[in-house]
Design a protein around this motif. Structure first.
Motif, PDB file in Angstrom:
ATOM      1  N   GLN A 579      38.126  49.285 108.674  1.00  0.00           N
ATOM      2  CA  GLN A 579      38.717  50.813 108.173  1.00  0.00           C
ATOM      3  C   GLN A 579      39.969  50.560 107.122  1.00  0.00           C
ATOM      4  O   GLN A 579      40.626  49.844 107.389  1.00  0.00           O
ATOM      5  N   TRP A 580      39.590  51.153 105.966  1.00  0.00           N
ATOM      6  CA  TRP A 580      40.862  51.227 104.951  1.00  0.00           C
ATOM      7  C   TRP A 580      40.868  52.721 104.303  1.00  0.00           C
ATOM      8  O   TRP A 580      40.003  53.487 104.520  1.00  0.00           O
ATOM      9  N   SER A 581      42.020  52.956 103.721  1.00  0.00           N
ATOM     10  CA  SER A 581      42.218  54.438 103.107  1.00  0.00           C
ATOM     11  C   SER A 581      42.915  54.328 101.713  1.00  0.00           C
ATOM     12  O   SER A 581      43.856  53.448 101.520  1.00  0.00           O
ATOM     13  N   SER A 588      43.844  62.494 101.230  1.00  0.00           N
ATOM     14  CA  SER A 588      43.489  60.908 101.734  1.00  0.00           C
ATOM     15  C   SER A 588      41.989  60.855 102.054  1.00  0.00           C
ATOM     16  O   SER A 588      41.432  61.717 102.868  1.00  0.00           O
ATOM     17  N   SER A 589      41.363  59.752 101.773  1.00  0.00           N
ATOM     18  CA  SER A 589      40.114  59.230 102.189  1.00  0.00           C
ATOM     19  C   SER A 589      39.970  58.033 102.749  1.00  0.00           C
ATOM     20  O   SER A 589      40.630  56.993 102.104  1.00  0.00           O
ATOM     21  N   GLY A 590      39.468  57.896 104.043  1.00  0.00           N
ATOM     22  CA  GLY A 590      39.190  56.637 104.531  1.00  0.00           C
ATOM     23  C   GLY A 590      37.479  56.170 104.581  1.00  0.00           C
ATOM     24  O   GLY A 590      36.688  57.085 104.744  1.00  0.00           O
ATOM     25  N   THR A 591      37.542  54.878 104.907  1.00  0.00           N
ATOM     26  CA  THR A 591      36.181  54.373 104.767  1.00  0.00           C
ATOM     27  C   THR A 591      36.188  52.823 105.428  1.00  0.00           C
ATOM     28  O   THR A 591      37.343  52.317 105.610  1.00  0.00           O
ATOM     29  N   VAL A 596      35.929  53.869  97.939  1.00  0.00           N
ATOM     30  CA  VAL A 596      36.422  55.312  98.126  1.00  0.00           C
ATOM     31  C   VAL A 596      36.436  56.034  96.827  1.00  0.00           C
ATOM     32  O   VAL A 596      37.006  55.502  95.877  1.00  0.00           O
TER      33      VAL A 596
END
Length: 871
Positions: A579-581, A588-591, A596
């Motif tokens: 998981q990183w963002s 903010s968006s994480g994936t 991203v």
């Protein structure tokens, strides 16, 4: 500051040598009751003057406009180079000060939190007078809040994290803030380790690299202290706009992570020998507190418009330190200057003012030695304690040499006034002061020439006169506060649940519904509207008036047409599924995938990559520009090596003895009985124990292995063996093996020779922790040898230490016995050994019998010989 501050916590390339104490001026006595200890001092009346006394009118806002004084407002620097103990903490507790900054000034760049060693600018190392543990204990005694400085000049984020871990987890102490950096423009050894300061110059740094350094420090410390809050910079105003670039870069790069930007307020330069009037003129110059705080606030707002949480902390403030004003610091003029700055700070609603310093050789300190209190301490103890907990808007109409601020709580009003005019008194018109006109006031007056403030009663309706060079607090009941009325902002045009906000007189209020409600007293108020992304507000700003009833303000939001472009961030270096963002443009968006994406209109945007445990992103933050095309950014995650603590514990050193261990290229110092702590990554490292005069270390060196967890190594210190002759009443001691582990339940035999009788044995047994003891003895010889009752150990080393004229301590170190049977040999059987043993005994008995027979034959010859002698 543009240079380094010296001995008391500040270094400087050009330090004024003049620190002369000016003589206090004489003043006439008025009848009054001393505010402090009877006999310490009395108030003085205004000197006679032939010209009319000018009038000043303090115009104070109504109590309904009271604003709480910042909880961090009152602070003091605690220099690690000077002592700070429980008695000193009690002295601080007698003032309003509740924020303590440690280790103070440039010492923050020089201080090793675990060893207490200070490394000066020329590489000289000394021990701090106040250790981290002593500061923490004294701070906790008075329930203080602490601002702890982390050394940034060496540019070692890992070291900062190690110190934070030590304070928070080993000492169990959570500072309110960590401060990063002390005047980086004045650094001489940037990116150079302390051990090389004597030989290597690293220069200073510039605003953007420093902002990046702060970002790295914050990331490192948060890994060990997730509750941490941060300040950064610690710079003064050497020239107009001197700190502008520093503040703007910090706000732009680190604004979201920082709680405040720390600055210093000093006067630089000046005449060769300044006068009181020349000193006071600086209260309105570009070195003044209002000029600096207002300028820095504007720099923050322009660089980071959404950083309303980012405050200005003045972590060092005092009248002067260099040039022609230094001689005025210990005089009443220096104290009067600070009183005026307190009034300015209250009027500014400053977040924090940390006075420099509690104790040092610096003439402007509260104390210059044990019980050597300077007048500035009494300003806080006997004047500031009369103030209240909230401020009211205050304007002084009259002479520009009069400074004031009104404070308030439900018990009444307290008005602080400082007349810095050197020759003229001023008459006070209290009509607009918000004091109840029918009540008497208490007057606390401190005039140049008197040791301490004096309290007296001012009858209702009396007109007070403030003498030249004086400080006054007027205290009494306030008029009835006005009643607040409802104020409602109604919006239309936003989708349901949208977030929007309104700032009223600088205070932000937020809502996710169609209404936003608050209450205000009578008065005129300005407002500004912050719409959500994609909308504009009408009106975007304006004002409203509260006049005895509710107020309604309508806001219309309209959508703005947009043309969006893809902005894609792609990561490399992370394990699949991690998981990183990324945060971009307040979104903010994480994936867990490798990319991203955002959609943005043309413009410039700031981005920040979120933390991933065990990795450092490169870049971790920055800016992008969208200009009609898609934007792609690659973020490379680099693994961070894990760091663990090797704890070297000592046994046998006298209390407070300095000792050291070097391992993996790092030397850690400690005071007995505290351990030496060395931060190491995974691997095997050679360690060496430093020489301690009068002791031998066991082991003196060796190897320590780190494998995903910290480890502990025990070091035994023993005094060299000593041959002594004295009466011994008691014996105590202990037994350990060569690794430093205690050996329990083993018999120990001590042989004493040379006494009366000439040979004496003392047989003892160690307890469950390897200790033994005996008393009621009367041994008069010297300890000749030590043996143990064991088939597994042999004595490797023993030592004797006198504890008293008739008591000794014996330390015994054992080595395991080594079998002498060659490798692979089976050895003799037990029966063979038994036969050999019997043969040896028989042989010995045979020799003894032969010797006895020979002796009897010789004696017989002697008797015959003596019988033949004549009688």
């Amino acid at each position: 500051m543009q240079h380094r501050r010296q001995a008391d916590g500040r270094r400087s390339r050009a330090r004024s040598a003049a620190l002369l104490v000016a003589a206090l001026l004489a003043a006439t006595v008025i009848a009054a009751v001393p505010l402090s200890v009877p006999g310490r001092g009395i108030a003085a009346s205004a000197p006679a003057t032939t010209s009319p006394i000018p009038t000043a009118e303090p115009i104070v806002g109504p109590p309904s406009e009271a604003t709480p004084i910042s909880s961090a407002f009152w602070g003091i620097n605690i220099a690690a180079a000077q002592r700070f103990n429980s008695a000193d903490a009690a002295s601080v507790a007698a003032t309003p000060v509740n924020y303590l900054l440690y280790p103070a000034g440039i010492l923050g760049e020089e201080y090793n939190y675990t060893s207490g060693v200070l490394t000066s600018d020329n590489g000289t190392q000394t021990l701090a007078a106040t250790s981290t543990t002593q500061f923490v204990a004294s701070c906790e005694q008075i329930a203080c809040h602490a601002i702890l400085q982390l050394p940034a000049e060496i540019n070692r984020p890992g070291t900062a994290a190690f110190y934070a871990n030590y304070v928070v987890h080993t000492l169990d102490f959570q500072p309110t803030y960590w401060e990063i950096g002390n005047d980086p423009s004045g650094w001489n050894h940037f990116n150079v380790t302390w051990s090389d300061w004597a030989t290597e110059e690293g220069g200073n740094t510039t605003p953007l690299p420093f902002a990046n350094l702060v970002h790295a420090y914050i990331a490192a410390v948060l890994k060990v202290d997730p509750a941490a809050k941060f300040l950064a910079l610690g710079a003064g105003m050497g020239d107009k706009n001197y700190d502008k670039a520093w503040v703007e870069e910090l706000a732009e790069v680190d604004g979201k992570e920082l709680s405040g930007i720390a600055v210093h307020s000093y006067i630089e330069g000046g005449p060769s020998v300044g006068t009181d009037a020349q000193l006071f003129a600086n209260l309105n110059g570009f070195y003044s507190l209002p000029d600096q705080v207002l300028a820095d606030r504007s720099y923050i707002e322009s660089a980071c418009p959404n950083c309303s949480h980012l405050q200005v902390f003045v972590t060092e403030i005092n009248a002067a330190e260099d040039g022609g004003y230094a001689n005025l610091l210990p005089t009443f003029a220096g104290t009067l200057y600070l009183a005026a700055e307190i009034a300015q700070g209250l009027t500014l609603q400053a977040t924090n003012l940390d006075w420099f310093a509690y104790d040092s050789h610096y003439a402007g300190s509260w104390s210059t030695g044990v019980d050597k209190w300077q007048s500035q301490y009494y300003l806080f103890k006997d004047v500031a304690t009369q103030l209240k907990t909230e401020t009211l808007p205050t304007t002084i109409v009259g002479p520009s040499t009069l400074y004031g601020a009104a404070t308030y709580n439900t018990s009444g009003l307290a008005l602080l006034l400082a007349n810095v005019n050197t020759t003229s008194s001023v008459q006070l018109n209290l009509t607009s002061s918000e004091f109840s006109p029918t009540s008497a006031l208490t007057q606390y007056l401190w005039v140049n020439g008197t040791p301490l403030p004096v309290a007296s009663t001012l009858p209702a309706g009396d007109v007070p006169v403030l003498p030249p060079l004086s400080i006054e607090v007027l205290e009494g009941p306030a008029v009835q506060p006005s009643v607040p009325y409802p104020v409602e902002f109604d919006e239309n045009g936003l989708p349901s649940g949208s977030n929007w906000s309104v700032s009223v007189n600088g205070t932000a209020y937020r809502s996710n519904s169609s209404t936003l409600s608050l209450s205000e007293p009578n008065g005129t108020f300005s407002f500004s509207v912050t719409p959500p992304t994609g909308y504009v507000a009408a009106p975007a700003a304006g004002s409203f008036i509260v006049s005895g009833g509710p107020v309604l303000v309508s806001i219309a939001f309209n959508a703005t047409p947009t043309l969006d472009f893809a902005t894609t961030f792609t990561e490399t270096g992370l394990p699949a599924g991690t998981q990183w963002s990324v945060a971009l443009n307040n979104s903010s968006s994480g994936t867990t995938s490798t990319s991203v994406a955002f959609w943005e209109t043309n413009g410039s945007y700031q981005f920040t990559v979120g933390e991933v445990p065990g990795y450092t992103p490169n870049p971790g933050f920055g800016s992008i520009s969208v200009d009609g095309f898609a934007v792609n950014v690659t973020v490379n995650f680099v693994p961070i090596p894990d760091i663990y603590v090797a704890t070297f514990s000592e046994i046998g050193l006298a209390f407070d003895t300095v000792w050291a261990v070097s391992a993996g290229g790092t030397t850690a110092n400690a005071y007995a009985p505290f351990p030496a702590l060395v931060a190491l990554p995974d691997g095997t490292f050679n360690f060496t124990v430093g020489t301690v005069t009068g002791y031998n270390a066991t082991p003196p060196s060796g190897w320590v292995t780190i494998a995903g967890v910290g480890t502990t190594v025990s070091i035994m210190f023993t005094a060299p063996p000593t041959i002594v002759a004295n009466r011994i009443y008691s014996v105590q001691g202990g037994v350990m093996d060569s690794s430093g582990s205690a050996v329990p339940n083993i018999g120990v035999s001590l042989l004493f020779r040379g006494g009366t009788p000439p040979v004496e044995w003392l047989n003892l047994t160690t307890d469950s922790v390897g200790r033994f003891a005996a008393s009621g003895l009367n041994l008069t010889g010297n300890l000749s040898s030590v043996s143990v009752d064991s088939t597994s150990y042999q004595v490797a080393q023993s030592s004797v230490t006198w504890l008293a004229p008739d008591a000794v301590n014996v330390t015994v170190v054992l080595n395991p016995l080594v079998s002498r049977t060659p490798p692979g040999a089976s050895g003799l059987s037990s029966l063979a050994w038994t036969i050999i043993g019997l043969a040896v005994v028989a042989a010995l008995l045979n020799v003894a019998l032969i010797r006895a027979a020979l002796r009897n034959r010789r004696m017989a010859r002697y008797r015959v010989y003596f019988a033949k002698l004549p009688h």
